[in-house]
Design an enzyme around this catalytic site. Structure first.
Site, PDB file in Angstrom:
ATOM      1  N   ARG A  67      32.649  62.257 107.441  1.00 39.00           N
ATOM      2  CA  ARG A  67      34.093  62.249 107.700  1.00 39.00           C
ATOM      3  C   ARG A  67      34.733  63.303 106.794  1.00 39.00           C
ATOM      4  NH1 ARG A  67      34.155  55.781 107.075  1.00 39.00           N
ATOM      5  NH2 ARG A  67      33.335  55.263 109.148  1.00 39.00           N
ATOM      6  N   ARG A 121      32.803  50.038 117.591  1.00 41.73           N
ATOM      7  CA  ARG A 121      32.823  49.282 116.337  1.00 41.73           C
ATOM      8  C   ARG A 121      33.489  47.905 116.521  1.00 41.73           C
ATOM      9  NH1 ARG A 121      32.129  52.723 111.436  1.00 41.73           N
ATOM     10  NH2 ARG A 121      30.910  54.430 112.242  1.00 41.73           N
ATOM     11  N   ARG A 134      43.044  53.917 109.830  1.00 38.95           N
ATOM     12  CA  ARG A 134      42.211  54.758 108.971  1.00 38.95           C
ATOM     13  C   ARG A 134      42.023  56.137 109.600  1.00 38.95           C
ATOM     14  NH1 ARG A 134      36.295  52.655 107.310  1.00 38.95           N
ATOM     15  NH2 ARG A 134      35.781  53.424 109.376  1.00 38.95           N
TER      16      ARG A 134
HETATM   17  N1  GDP Z   1      21.460  48.750 107.145  1.00 37.04           N
HETATM   18  C1  GDP Z   1      22.261  49.631 106.552  1.00 37.04           C
HETATM   19  N2  GDP Z   1      23.544  49.698 106.885  1.00 37.04           N
HETATM   20  C2  GDP Z   1      24.326  50.603 106.254  1.00 37.04           C
HETATM   21  C3  GDP Z   1      23.827  51.457 105.249  1.00 37.04           C
HETATM   22  N3  GDP Z   1      24.844  52.225 104.808  1.00 37.04           N
HETATM   23  C4  GDP Z   1      25.938  51.846 105.483  1.00 37.04           C
HETATM   24  N4  GDP Z   1      25.630  50.866 106.363  1.00 37.04           N
HETATM   25  C5  GDP Z   1      26.512  50.141 107.271  1.00 37.04           C
HETATM   26  O1  GDP Z   1      26.744  50.928 108.405  1.00 37.04           O
HETATM   27  C6  GDP Z   1      27.995  50.548 108.969  1.00 37.04           C
HETATM   28  C7  GDP Z   1      28.785  51.788 109.291  1.00 37.04           C
HETATM   29  O2  GDP Z   1      29.134  52.469 108.116  1.00 37.04           O
HETATM   30  P1  GDP Z   1      30.129  53.693 108.166  1.00 37.04           P
HETATM   31  O3  GDP Z   1      29.682  54.650 109.223  1.00 37.04           O
HETATM   32  O4  GDP Z   1      30.283  54.242 106.797  1.00 37.04           O
HETATM   33  O5  GDP Z   1      31.467  53.067 108.698  1.00 37.04           O
HETATM   34  P2  GDP Z   1      32.513  52.033 108.067  1.00 37.04           P
HETATM   35  O6  GDP Z   1      31.831  50.736 107.817  1.00 37.04           O
HETATM   36  O7  GDP Z   1      33.515  51.921 109.142  1.00 37.04           O
HETATM   37  O8  GDP Z   1      33.073  52.622 106.827  1.00 37.04           O
HETATM   38  C8  GDP Z   1      28.647  49.637 107.951  1.00 37.04           C
HETATM   39  O9  GDP Z   1      28.458  48.295 108.392  1.00 37.04           O
HETATM   40  C9  GDP Z   1      27.873  49.863 106.692  1.00 37.04           C
HETATM   41  O10 GDP Z   1      27.849  48.697 105.878  1.00 37.04           O
HETATM   42  C10 GDP Z   1      22.443  51.350 104.913  1.00 37.04           C
HETATM   43  O11 GDP Z   1      21.911  52.033 104.058  1.00 37.04           O
HETATM   44  N5  GDP Z   1      21.721  50.427 105.596  1.00 37.04           N
HETATM   45  N1  ADP Z   2      43.432  43.912 102.628  1.00 37.25           N
HETATM   46  C1  ADP Z   2      43.803  45.008 103.302  1.00 37.25           C
HETATM   47  N2  ADP Z   2      44.982  45.062 103.909  1.00 37.25           N
HETATM   48  C2  ADP Z   2      45.358  46.155 104.610  1.00 37.25           C
HETATM   49  N3  ADP Z   2      44.604  47.267 104.745  1.00 37.25           N
HETATM   50  C3  ADP Z   2      43.394  47.273 104.148  1.00 37.25           C
HETATM   51  C4  ADP Z   2      42.922  46.155 103.407  1.00 37.25           C
HETATM   52  N4  ADP Z   2      41.682  46.444 102.920  1.00 37.25           N
HETATM   53  C5  ADP Z   2      41.401  47.697 103.355  1.00 37.25           C
HETATM   54  N5  ADP Z   2      42.429  48.205 104.084  1.00 37.25           N
HETATM   55  C6  ADP Z   2      42.490  49.499 104.789  1.00 37.25           C
HETATM   56  O1  ADP Z   2      41.677  49.359 105.947  1.00 37.25           O
HETATM   57  C7  ADP Z   2      40.993  50.565 106.238  1.00 37.25           C
HETATM   58  C8  ADP Z   2      39.494  50.262 106.312  1.00 37.25           C
HETATM   59  O2  ADP Z   2      39.022  49.975 104.999  1.00 37.25           O
HETATM   60  P1  ADP Z   2      37.591  50.482 104.511  1.00 37.25           P
HETATM   61  O3  ADP Z   2      37.495  50.124 103.080  1.00 37.25           O
HETATM   62  O4  ADP Z   2      37.405  51.899 104.900  1.00 37.25           O
HETATM   63  O5  ADP Z   2      36.648  49.544 105.410  1.00 37.25           O
HETATM   64  P2  ADP Z   2      35.068  49.503 105.595  1.00 37.25           P
HETATM   65  O6  ADP Z   2      34.461  50.219 104.432  1.00 37.25           O
HETATM   66  O7  ADP Z   2      34.745  48.054 105.620  1.00 37.25           O
HETATM   67  O8  ADP Z   2      34.789  50.156 106.892  1.00 37.25           O
HETATM   68  C9  ADP Z   2      41.339  51.545 105.141  1.00 37.25           C
HETATM   69  O9  ADP Z   2      42.344  52.425 105.636  1.00 37.25           O
HETATM   70  C10 ADP Z   2      41.870  50.667 104.014  1.00 37.25           C
HETATM   71  O10 ADP Z   2      42.850  51.339 103.252  1.00 37.25           O
END
Ligand code: GDP
Ligand code: ADP
Length: 402
Positions: free
Chosen positions: A176, A280, A269
């Site tokens: 990203r 998702r 986001r």
């Molecule tokens: N099994 C596994 N899942 C992962 C790993 N790293 C990230 N993930 C998971 O992959 C999913 C997608 O992650 P990401 O593309 O960063 O998107 P986000 O969760 O929306 O921030 C999330 O559920 C993460 O917890 C890994 O090393 N192993």
């Molecule tokens: N408790 C909350 N209330 C409102 N917005 C939140 C909260 N926690 C996270 N966010 C926002 O939600 C979005 C997704 O959070 P993020 O930490 O990237 O989620 P994930 O890592 O689980 O995918 C981000 O823009 C973050 O700033």
């Protein structure tokens, strides 16, 4: 001074026997016999540089082999001692090294090694560093995309920078805009990652939202090597794999207050295409169901108000009162003596040092209790207890005469 050995641990020390049968030591090399195999550890490379390499001699075929070695090996010191434990791992004590750094395990037929052996089809051994006492457990955080895992982890790392370290996963998804390679993820190509998975470099891996994600053994070790407590942000499949592995962790699942709020956060986001957001959200429903699987997660936290959820997370991790209280007394100035003999009784090992060169009031003999080891490769082996027992040295002198 270090912790005193409890009375009952020292009972029957007269029944300890000097180690001769399992392991032999020749300078910087040890040879440990397990069944038909002899594991030779250490020695020097061609350039006469000390190494902690491993080779195996099969007594039946009389053939030497070089096994696949997983995990980070110890840095060579001025020799080491080897003690066979449970017939599945060899305790390695690095001579003249600090106690906190010098206790290692070479696993030769633990469940982890056997599993890798099956996958790779080659002989496998794995290094694991010993951590005294319970040591802090790694933390696995899972939950649907957009629930706030990253936000909560960032807050934790910012407030406790020297306590926590993030396990940087590998992924085949594109970075990203603000993501940095090596910091947020190791962005990689599918074919390269698939090969590395096949080579046994990963603790777990899974296909998530159409991309490959995985935790490398090295990612977890880099954090523990830095003396920090590891945080893994992985999906539910990954959590399941880690649960089944020897990496004893605390498993936390983060839930959204509602699916509508989850959708709102994902959209706001603004990091995913509409198609990705839809995918998702579809996956979120299944993940939320799986998050409730009995026995998988130790704690489920709802991330409604961010500050409340963060406070609950800290409380769950015992950060309010006991931040690093799980450690035993540091003993960090104590060394594994350069010259020592080893005696063993069951899983208690007596490291009997010679006279202390420094002449200082530091102990030269230690009792290592390996009766409740936990974890192991691909992480730390927690649980060896080490007691300084110099005060008992006189009563132990006879051991040398055996
Ligand atoms: N099994 C596994 N899942 C992962 C790993 N790293 C990230 N993930 C998971 O992959 C999913 C997608 O992650 P990401 O593309 O960063 O998107 P986000 O969760 O929306 O921030 C999330 O559920 C993460 O917890 C890994 O090393 N192993
Ligand atoms: N408790 C909350 N209330 C409102 N917005 C939140 C909260 N926690 C996270 N966010 C926002 O939600 C979005 C997704 O959070 P993020 O930490 O990237 O989620 P994930 O890592 O689980 O995918 C981000 O823009 C973050 O700033």
């Amino acid at each position: 001074m270090g912790e005193e050995a409890p009375e009952n641990l020292l009972e029957g020390l007269d029944k300890f026997s000097p180690l001769q049968s399992d392991s032999e030591s020749q300078g910087y090399q040890t040879a440990t016999t397990i069944g038909d195999k002899i594991y030779v550890i250490g020695g020097s490379d061609d350039g006469a540089k000390l190494s902690m390499n491993v080779k195996v001699f099969n007594k039946l075929t009389r053939i030497w082999s070089i096994p696949t070695v997983l995990g980070t090996k110890p840095v060579p010191s001025k020799g080491h001692s080897a003690v066979l434990l449970n017939n599945d791992r060899i305790l390695i004590l690095m001579r003249d090294s600090p106690l906190n750094d010098g206790t290692w395990f070479l696993e030769v037929s633990t469940p982890f090694v056997k599993e890798k052996n099956k996958i790779l089809g080659t002989e496998v051994v794995a290094w694991s560093k010993g951590v005294r006492g319970d040591g802090p457990k790694p933390i696995v955080i899972s939950g649907p995309s957009g629930v706030g895992k990253g936000t909560l982890i960032s807050k934790l790392m910012k407030e406790f920078p020297s306590t926590f370290g993030f396990s940087v996963s590998h992924t085949t998804r594109a970075p990203r805009e603000k993501e940095v390679d090596g910091v947020h993820y190791h962005f990689t190509e599918r074919s390269k990652m698939e090969k590395e998975i096949k080579d046994g470099k990963f603790l777990e891996s899974a296909s998530v939202h159409g991309n490959l994600y995985g935790t490398s053994i090295e990612a977890v070790e880099a954090v523990t090597d830095a003396g920090k407590r590891c945080i893994l942000d992985i999906d539910v499949q990954g959590a399941r794999s880690v649960r089944a592995s020897s990496l004893e962790a605390i498993f936390i699942f983060i839930c959204p207050p509602s699916l509508e709020e989850l959708e709102k956060r994902l959209r706001e986001r603004g990091t995913e295409t509409e198609e990705q957001v839809q995918k998702r959200l579809r996956n979120a429903k299944a993940e939320l169901d799986q998050g409730k699987s009995p026995g998988l997660f130790d704690h489920i936290l709802v991330n409604d108000d961010l500050e409340t959820c963060y406070k609950n997370l800290k409380q769950t991790l015992g950060l309010d009162e006991t931040a690093d209280a799980s450690h035993q007394p540091s003993m960090k100035n104590y060394q594994i003596p350069l010259c020592h003999s080893i005696s063993k009784k069951d899983k208690k090992i007596l490291i009997h040092g010679g006279s202390n060169e420094l002449g200082a009031a530091t102990p030269t003999s230690f009792l290592l209790d390996a009766s409740s080891l936990k974890g192991g490769a691909p992480g730390r082996t927690r649980g060896p207890k080490i007691y300084a027992i110099d005060s008992l040295i006189d009563s132990l002198n006879w051991i040398e005469q055996l």
